[in-house]
Motif scaffolding. Structure first.
Motif, short mmCIF file in Angstrom:
data_model
loop_
_atom_site.label_atom_id
_atom_site.label_comp_id
_atom_site.label_asym_id
_atom_site.label_seq_id
_atom_site.Cartn_x
_atom_site.Cartn_y
_atom_site.Cartn_z
N ILE A 91 -9.66 -7.10 7.74
CA ILE A 91 -8.60 -7.60 8.63
C ILE A 91 -8.44 -6.68 9.83
O ILE A 91 -8.27 -7.15 10.97
N LYS A 92 -8.53 -5.38 9.64
CA LYS A 92 -8.45 -4.43 10.76
C LYS A 92 -9.58 -4.65 11.74
O LYS A 92 -9.38 -4.63 12.96
N GLU A 121 -8.72 -5.03 -2.44
CA GLU A 121 -7.64 -5.02 -1.45
C GLU A 121 -7.96 -4.08 -0.28
O GLU A 121 -7.67 -4.40 0.88
N LEU A 122 -8.59 -2.94 -0.58
CA LEU A 122 -8.99 -2.02 0.48
C LEU A 122 -10.04 -2.66 1.39
O LEU A 122 -9.98 -2.51 2.61
N ASP A 123 -10.99 -3.38 0.77
CA ASP A 123 -12.01 -4.07 1.56
C ASP A 123 -11.40 -5.15 2.44
O ASP A 123 -11.77 -5.29 3.61
N LEU A 124 -10.44 -5.90 1.89
CA LEU A 124 -9.76 -6.93 2.65
C LEU A 124 -8.98 -6.32 3.81
O LEU A 124 -9.01 -6.82 4.94
N LYS A 125 -8.30 -5.22 3.54
CA LYS A 125 -7.54 -4.53 4.59
C LYS A 125 -8.47 -4.08 5.72
O LYS A 125 -8.17 -4.26 6.90
N GLN A 126 -9.61 -3.52 5.38
CA GLN A 126 -10.58 -3.07 6.39
C GLN A 126 -11.13 -4.25 7.17
O GLN A 126 -11.27 -4.19 8.39
N ALA A 131 0.82 -1.21 0.00
CA ALA A 131 0.00 0.00 0.00
C ALA A 131 0.86 1.26 0.00
O ALA A 131 0.40 2.32 -0.42
N LEU A 191 -4.03 0.63 -3.88
CA LEU A 191 -4.71 -0.64 -3.69
C LEU A 191 -6.04 -0.65 -4.44
O LEU A 191 -6.72 0.38 -4.53
#
Length: 66
Positions: free
Chosen positions: A18-19, A11-16, A2, A7
């Motif tokens: 995971i957070k 990928e942004l959705d996956l990152k969110q 990133a 992203l």
């Protein structure tokens, strides 16, 4: 990744996601340790209060440190 590239939305959705999961796990761990500390305190007792089984009343110990 990133830091060097933009992203994708996926990928942004996956990152969110995971957070959010990490935050949930941290809350669960905090609750577990809090409950463990309460259980330990009840089993060992503390210096200020003691639980007496006669009716389940919490009673203060007398402070005899004078």
């Amino acid at each position: 990744m990133a830091e060097t590239n933009l992203l994708s939305q996926q990928e942004l959705d996956l990152k969110q996601s995971i957070k959010e999961r990490l935050a949930q796990l941290l809350r669960e761990e905090e609750i577990k340790w809090f409950q463990r500390a309460k259980t330990k305190e009840l089993l060992e007792g503390d210096d200020n209060t003691k639980f007496f089984s006669d009716g389940g009343q919490w009673k203060k110990k007398e402070n005899k440190n004078f």
